[in-house]
Scaffold this motif. Structure first.
Motif, PDB file in Angstrom:
ATOM      1  N   LYS A 282      -8.098   2.540  -3.553  1.00  0.00           N
ATOM      2  CA  LYS A 282      -9.269   2.635  -2.669  1.00  0.00           C
ATOM      3  C   LYS A 282      -9.100   3.805  -1.719  1.00  0.00           C
ATOM      4  O   LYS A 282      -7.982   4.230  -1.419  1.00  0.00           O
ATOM      5  N   ARG A 283     -10.238   4.298  -1.242  1.00  0.00           N
ATOM      6  CA  ARG A 283     -10.216   5.319  -0.192  1.00  0.00           C
ATOM      7  C   ARG A 283     -10.372   4.598   1.149  1.00  0.00           C
ATOM      8  O   ARG A 283     -11.340   3.876   1.370  1.00  0.00           O
ATOM      9  N   GLU A 284      -9.392   4.787   2.033  1.00  0.00           N
ATOM     10  CA  GLU A 284      -9.408   4.111   3.335  1.00  0.00           C
ATOM     11  C   GLU A 284      -9.033   5.102   4.432  1.00  0.00           C
ATOM     12  O   GLU A 284      -7.981   5.737   4.342  1.00  0.00           O
ATOM     13  N   GLN A 285      -9.893   5.227   5.435  1.00  0.00           N
ATOM     14  CA  GLN A 285      -9.659   6.155   6.560  1.00  0.00           C
ATOM     15  C   GLN A 285      -9.257   7.548   6.075  1.00  0.00           C
ATOM     16  O   GLN A 285      -8.332   8.168   6.588  1.00  0.00           O
ATOM     17  N   GLY A 286      -9.947   8.014   5.040  1.00  0.00           N
ATOM     18  CA  GLY A 286      -9.719   9.368   4.556  1.00  0.00           C
ATOM     19  C   GLY A 286      -8.510   9.534   3.651  1.00  0.00           C
ATOM     20  O   GLY A 286      -8.236  10.640   3.179  1.00  0.00           O
ATOM     21  N   GLU A 287      -7.775   8.460   3.396  1.00  0.00           N
ATOM     22  CA  GLU A 287      -6.614   8.509   2.514  1.00  0.00           C
ATOM     23  C   GLU A 287      -6.899   7.740   1.234  1.00  0.00           C
ATOM     24  O   GLU A 287      -7.677   6.780   1.240  1.00  0.00           O
TER      25      GLU A 287
ATOM     26  N   LYS B  11       0.841  -1.197   0.000  1.00  0.00           N
ATOM     27  CA  LYS B  11       0.000   0.000   0.000  1.00  0.00           C
ATOM     28  C   LYS B  11       0.875   1.246   0.000  1.00  0.00           C
ATOM     29  O   LYS B  11       1.780   1.373   0.820  1.00  0.00           O
TER      30      LYS B  11
ATOM     31  N   SER C 270     -20.364  14.323   7.565  1.00  0.00           N
ATOM     32  CA  SER C 270     -19.030  14.916   7.636  1.00  0.00           C
ATOM     33  C   SER C 270     -18.669  15.660   6.341  1.00  0.00           C
ATOM     34  O   SER C 270     -17.779  16.505   6.338  1.00  0.00           O
TER      35      SER C 270
END
Length: 243
Positions: A66-71, A31, A191
């Protein structure tokens, strides 16, 4: 060398930009997280971009985003030759452009059916094997033979060459614009306070975070491959680009 702090999603500003200078700020096994990227992450029915990250003499294939935890997380084939620091990101343009054409086609269909019937899109999906579908909820039953006529109506709209533009507004303003949210706005997390709108001139404006062509003419020719029932007054329309 100091890491640039600002994280940018370049695809939101310019869907046609195919590469960018960037900074690898995190590597975790396969990643990779960049401080800015041209890679679109899976979302809104649109698949992720593929391509490469270049650093020095090394070129690493990006196989999923992918988008994960805002990243935005770039999954690469093998990260062992990458290090934190400057790099260049390149997307597969043919893949991206096909998705842009499909995404705009789905907006044209949704906008036309909203204007004509007050119908709402409930979901859509672009598939990697060159096809897409959109699910539409009508207020009343629509005659089956209409969908043959509708295919020509949509093709005529495409050939009128409507221009496409984007703007971002505070959520409270967007909620006051009639028809700007053609899905249930509650699907957008609270949000998210700034919403990006995609406008097809003289036809449609709706909230969207996907990539689009500059004018409907770029969509080209298409056809409906299937129209099937999806619950009471619901239809699933499957489409394919013909070139």
């Amino acid at each position: 060398m100091e890491e640039p702090k600002m994280e940018k999603e370049i695809f939101l500003e310019n869907s046609y930009q195919t590469s960018c200078k960037t900074f690898i700020k995190e590597i975790n096994e396969n990643k990779v997280i960049l401080n800015q990227t041209v890679f679109y992450p899976t979302g809104g029915g649109q698949p992720f971009d593929t391509g490469v990250i270049e650093q020095g003499d090394h070129e690493v294939e990006v196989v999923k985003v992918k988008r994960e935890q805002g990243e935005i997380v770039h999954y690469v084939q093998n990260a062992e030759n990458l290090t934190l620091g400057e790099a260049t990101a390149h997307i597969d343009w043919d893949r991206r452009y096909r998705f842009m054409r499909y995404h705009t086609l789905l907006h044209v269909i949704a906008g036309h059916l909203y204007n004509k019937f007050g119908a709402l899109a409930t979901s859509n999906e672009i598939y990697e094997d060159n096809r897409a579908r959109i699910d539409i909820k009508f207020e009343e039953e629509i005659p089956e033979d209409y969908f043959t006529v509708m295919e020509k109506e949509i093709q005529d709209i495409i050939e009128e060459n409507h221009l496409i533009s984007t703007r971002s507004l505070p959520r409270e303003e967007v909620e006051k614009i009639p028809g700007s949210i053609k899905t249930v706005i509650n699907l957008l997390p609270k949000s998210i306070q700034t919403i990006r709108l995609v406008e097809i001139s003289e036809l449609d404006e709706q909230a969207c975070g996907g990539t689009h062509v500059k004018s409907t003419h770029e969509i080209g020719s298409f056809s409906f491959t299937k129209v099937k029932n999806k619950g009471k007054n619901g239809k699933r329309i499957e489409v394919i680009l013909k070139d």
